[in-house]
Design an enzyme around this catalytic site. Structure first.
Site, PDB file in Angstrom:
ATOM      1  CG  ASP A   8      -0.173   0.604   2.344  1.00 56.92           C
ATOM      2  OD1 ASP A   8       1.118   0.300   3.184  1.00 56.92           O
ATOM      3  OD2 ASP A   8      -1.050   0.766   3.663  1.00 56.92           O
ATOM      4  CB  CYS A  65       1.276  -2.176   5.117  1.00 51.27           C
ATOM      5  SG  CYS A  65       0.886  -3.382   6.119  1.00 51.27           S
ATOM      6  N   GLY A  66       2.601  -0.351   6.008  1.00 55.60           N
ATOM      7  CA  GLY A  66       3.248   0.601   7.562  1.00 55.60           C
ATOM      8  C   GLY A  66       4.117  -0.325   8.146  1.00 55.60           C
ATOM      9  CB  THR A  67       2.723  -1.994  10.608  1.00 62.47           C
ATOM     10  OG1 THR A  67       1.072  -2.664  10.493  1.00 62.47           O
ATOM     11  CG2 THR A  67       1.776  -0.469  11.422  1.00 62.47           C
ATOM     12  N   GLY A  68       3.462  -3.961   8.327  1.00 59.80           N
ATOM     13  CA  GLY A  68       3.281  -5.472   8.032  1.00 59.80           C
ATOM     14  C   GLY A  68       2.103  -5.819   8.364  1.00 59.80           C
ATOM     15  CB  ILE A  69      -0.138  -5.819  11.512  1.00 58.07           C
ATOM     16  CG1 ILE A  69       1.820  -5.820  11.874  1.00 58.07           C
ATOM     17  CG2 ILE A  69      -1.175  -6.030  11.866  1.00 58.07           C
ATOM     18  CD1 ILE A  69       1.105  -4.776  13.568  1.00 58.07           C
ATOM     19  N   GLY A  70      -1.976  -5.426   9.053  1.00 59.10           N
ATOM     20  CA  GLY A  70      -3.338  -5.253   8.037  1.00 59.10           C
ATOM     21  C   GLY A  70      -3.576  -5.875   6.825  1.00 59.10           C
ATOM     22  CG  HIS A  98       9.969 -24.653  12.481  1.00 56.96           C
ATOM     23  ND1 HIS A  98      10.255 -24.206  14.227  1.00 56.96           N
ATOM     24  CD2 HIS A  98      10.795 -24.355  12.287  1.00 56.96           C
ATOM     25  CE1 HIS A  98      10.949 -24.773  13.931  1.00 56.96           C
ATOM     26  NE2 HIS A  98      11.479 -24.802  12.772  1.00 56.96           N
ATOM     27  NE  ARG A 132       9.323 -30.564  15.009  1.00 56.82           N
ATOM     28  CZ  ARG A 132      10.699 -30.119  14.429  1.00 56.82           C
ATOM     29  NH1 ARG A 132      11.413 -31.293  13.952  1.00 56.82           N
ATOM     30  NH2 ARG A 132      11.354 -29.117  15.836  1.00 56.82           N
ATOM     31  CG  HIS A 133       8.439 -27.948  10.739  1.00 57.56           C
ATOM     32  ND1 HIS A 133       7.696 -27.296  12.482  1.00 57.56           N
ATOM     33  CD2 HIS A 133       8.973 -28.453  11.040  1.00 57.56           C
ATOM     34  CE1 HIS A 133       9.109 -27.298  13.039  1.00 57.56           C
ATOM     35  NE2 HIS A 133       9.949 -28.466  12.331  1.00 57.56           N
ATOM     36  NE  ARG A 136       4.178 -29.104  15.475  1.00 56.47           N
ATOM     37  CZ  ARG A 136       5.108 -29.356  15.625  1.00 56.47           C
ATOM     38  NH1 ARG A 136       5.928 -28.379  15.527  1.00 56.47           N
ATOM     39  NH2 ARG A 136       5.423 -30.111  17.147  1.00 56.47           N
TER      40      ARG A 136
END
Ligand code: RB5
Length: 149
Positions: A8, A65-70, A98, A132-133, A136
């Protein structure tokens, strides 16, 4: 190796630095935008990148993005996507080894360019360890199936 990349407005400058780096390393890169610092909505970029990766048109995606979170939250809504936010190189190789992460997300307001390029390089050169990964990850896929219509 084919890489899908998008951002973004909060990740525009870092995205351009990453594209230059990837091209210099001979990766094939498709830029899904955004193409300026004009304000835009990160889900509008996350979705086409995530869908293209989920459909295996690209081996990996990178979203900024700004934080990479959204942008990561949005990408993870697409079944088959395992988008990982990384701000350090340990997380970048661990999430490949992993979690078999297929999208790397970063925050331009969080990491400097030098660290971001190290993270990209580490992520792309690390391999899933399976074993094992895989069990999961299969459980994550079961959760996706439960909620898909
Ligand atoms: C845009 O200002 C900002 O909210 C966005 O880039 C991102 O940080 C959201 O998670």
């Amino acid at each position: 190796m084919k890489i899908a990349i998008g951002c973004d407005h909060g990740g525009f400058e870092l995205k351009n630095e990453i594209i230059k780096f990837l091209q210099s390393e001979k990766y094939e890169v498709k830029d899904f935008g955004t193409y300026s610092t004009d304000s835009c909505d990160y889900p509008d970029i996350a979705f086409p990148v995530a869908e293209a990766v989920a459909q295996k048109e690209f081996e990996f995606g990178i979203l900024i993005c700004g934080t990479g979170i959204g942008i990561g939250i949005a990408a993870n809504k697409v079944p088959g996507i395992r988008a990982a936010l990384c701000s350090d190189t340990f997380s970048a190789h661990a999430t490949r080894e992993h979690n078999n992460a297929n999208i790397l997300t970063m925050g331009q307001r969080v990491v400097g360019t030098g660290l971001a390029l190290d993270i990209v390089n580490t992520f792309l050169s690390s391999k899933f360890e399976g074993d094992r990964h895989q069990k999961r990850i299969d459980k994550i896929s079961e959760i996706e199936k439960k909620y898909s219509k």
